[in-house]
Structures are given as C-alpha cells and as structure tokens.
Design an enzyme around this catalytic site. Sequence first.
Site, PDB file in Angstrom:
ATOM      1  N   TYR A  56       0.827  -1.200   0.000  1.00 23.66           N
ATOM      2  CA  TYR A  56       0.000   0.000   0.000  1.00 23.66           C
ATOM      3  C   TYR A  56       0.870   1.261   0.000  1.00 23.66           C
ATOM      4  CZ  TYR A  56      -3.517  -3.403   1.596  1.00 23.66           C
ATOM      5  OH  TYR A  56      -4.338  -4.498   1.732  1.00 23.66           O
ATOM      6  N   HIS A 142       0.212 -12.242   1.404  1.00 25.77           N
ATOM      7  CA  HIS A 142      -0.538 -11.282   0.602  1.00 25.77           C
ATOM      8  C   HIS A 142      -0.602 -11.721  -0.863  1.00 25.77           C
ATOM      9  CE1 HIS A 142      -1.325  -6.678  -0.088  1.00 25.77           C
ATOM     10  NE2 HIS A 142      -2.405  -7.428  -0.271  1.00 25.77           N
TER      11      HIS A 142
END
Length: 336
Positions: A56, A142
Amino acid sequence: MRTTTLGGTGVRVTGLSFGAAGIGNLYRPIDDESAFAAVDAAWDAGIRTFDTAPHYGLGLSERRLGAALRDRPRDAYTLSTKVGRLLEPNPRGGRGDDLAHGFAVSDTRRRVWDFSADGVLRSLEASLARLGVDRVDVALLHDPDDHADHALREAYPALERLRAEGGVGAVGLGMNQSALPARFLRETDVDVVLLAGRYTLLEQDGLAAGVLPEAAARGRSVVIGGVFNSGLLTGPKPGAMYDYAPVPEPVLDRALRLKAVAARHGVPLRSAALHFPYGHPAVASVLTGARTAEEVRDTVRLLRHPVPAAFWDELRIEGLLAPDTPVPDDGTAPLG
C-alpha cells in the site's frame, strides 16, 4: 465495540477494522494530516484493529499508520500487516508514479514477489521499521495467487515458526479469491483468512467455495474486506466498477435489484452491504478502508442504521440470496 478472538489465538479484533490502503494514497494523494485524522476518527469510534501492507503506497501506509498510532498504548490495539512483496530501490525510479498499481506515490521503490522463508523474515523486519513498533499481532500472506506452492512450502511454515516463537500472535492470508484460501484452511493451521470481495451482499462465492464453512468447522476466523465490491454497492449505475473493471450488465442488474429492495425497506444499500457479512459465525470482523475522518464516521453511521429482518426475507423471495445464506439477527451489527 464488540471484539472477537481470531481462531484459537489470543489475538482480539474489533468487529469493525480499519483498512489502511487509503492512507497509502490509494488512487489519489492525501496529506499526512488527513491520514492521521482518519486514524484518530477510527480510534474515537472504538476501532482497535488496523490492517496495512508494504504494497500500500510502497510503504507509505505503514509509515503513516505507525506514526498515527505511535502515542497509543501498544497493547490497546491489534496491528496486522502482510508478507509476499518486498520493497527494493527502483533503479529507474523517481521519474514516475505508482498509479499502475493503484497508488499515487513516487516510484522510487519497486515490489519484488518473495514467498521464501527468508523473504518473510525480511519483509516483517522492514515492516516493523516502517511502523515503528517491535511486533505485529497478525501476519498475512498477501495475494499468493501465482505462488501457491511456494507459499505453502516456505512462506507459511516460516509464519508458523514465528507464531510458535511468539513473534506474531496469528497468521493467515489475504486474498481476492476463494479457492486458495479454502485450500490453506484445509492443509495448514492458519488462524485467519482476510477475504476481499468474495463474501458480500452481491455475491457469496466465499460460502459456495468453502472458505467460510471450512473456517467455521475448524474454529478459524474470517475477516471480510471489499464489502462494496469495488464501489459498485455504493451506487450501482452503468459504467461503475466491479473487480477493478467496468461492471458487466448481469452484475449491474443484480446490484440495482438489491438497491430497489433496500429502498423499499428504508435501508441505504451501503448499510445493508456493511451488515451482511456479520450473519456468518466465522466472520470476526469487517474491514473497511478510509482516507479521511469523515469516511470513518460515515461508515459508523451506516452500521448504526438498523436493517430489518423483512429486508433479508425479501431478498430470499426475490432470489437475491440463497435460502440457506446466514444473515444478521442483530440490527446493531458489531457496535454494541
């Protein structure tokens, strides 16, 4: 706010979690002040679970979240981050942006997929430095979509060892698909799955594919993200996005029918979408992203809006929910 323990661990999560992709400049930039105000608003609302990732904003989300939480007692909140993408200096960076990956930041660094045991340790060490903490409570693989065997063979065992040694409290994976999380639930001892976009008011693939049933049967937990399906359920209309692409006509039609039923019961569609996942016993928390304090407060207002049982009944009658799909029986959702 209500709290739940993840799987068989001692890690507790609030029923509503703060997703920190937005404060990593998701799609557009925000300033530090707005990011910190969003985290403050989440704290004031009783949210004590915060999720981030190196992905992010190329680390910006982790840095901002750590700074925003720095003066809070570390034992007062639950912190989750992810592994699988290492951040390295970009030899050609500094001349462009990262919008190809969805983040309005400079491309001074690049992501490198790494699901090796060493990669897991290096990723967490770098995350701790960016966050400015000595531990995270939850570590998630992830998006191992194209690296499933490697993640099962090396990355997951590394997380399992860290959990056994007390380095993290809970381990799992975060994905936008259902098949691989169901496999991990069957083949490993993950504590939690973060499932984005696959168990929502619009679609319940996470139920049909076995993620939620497997989790419930094994005493594991699921955190639900993407409850608005890329924003489609915030206001369905032609040209809206769904799964990061223009919405197909049949999906749009379904969303519009959901909106019409919600309107007949005086329920904002967004409220219904937020409430829906809490009906399943495996769901420990719903994760929503926010980039401003007002977005956080808006989410809390929507959760406070009651959703009557008659609404869920009509969805079943209209064929918009399968008869056996669990629905919330408490109109206040997780707010208590």
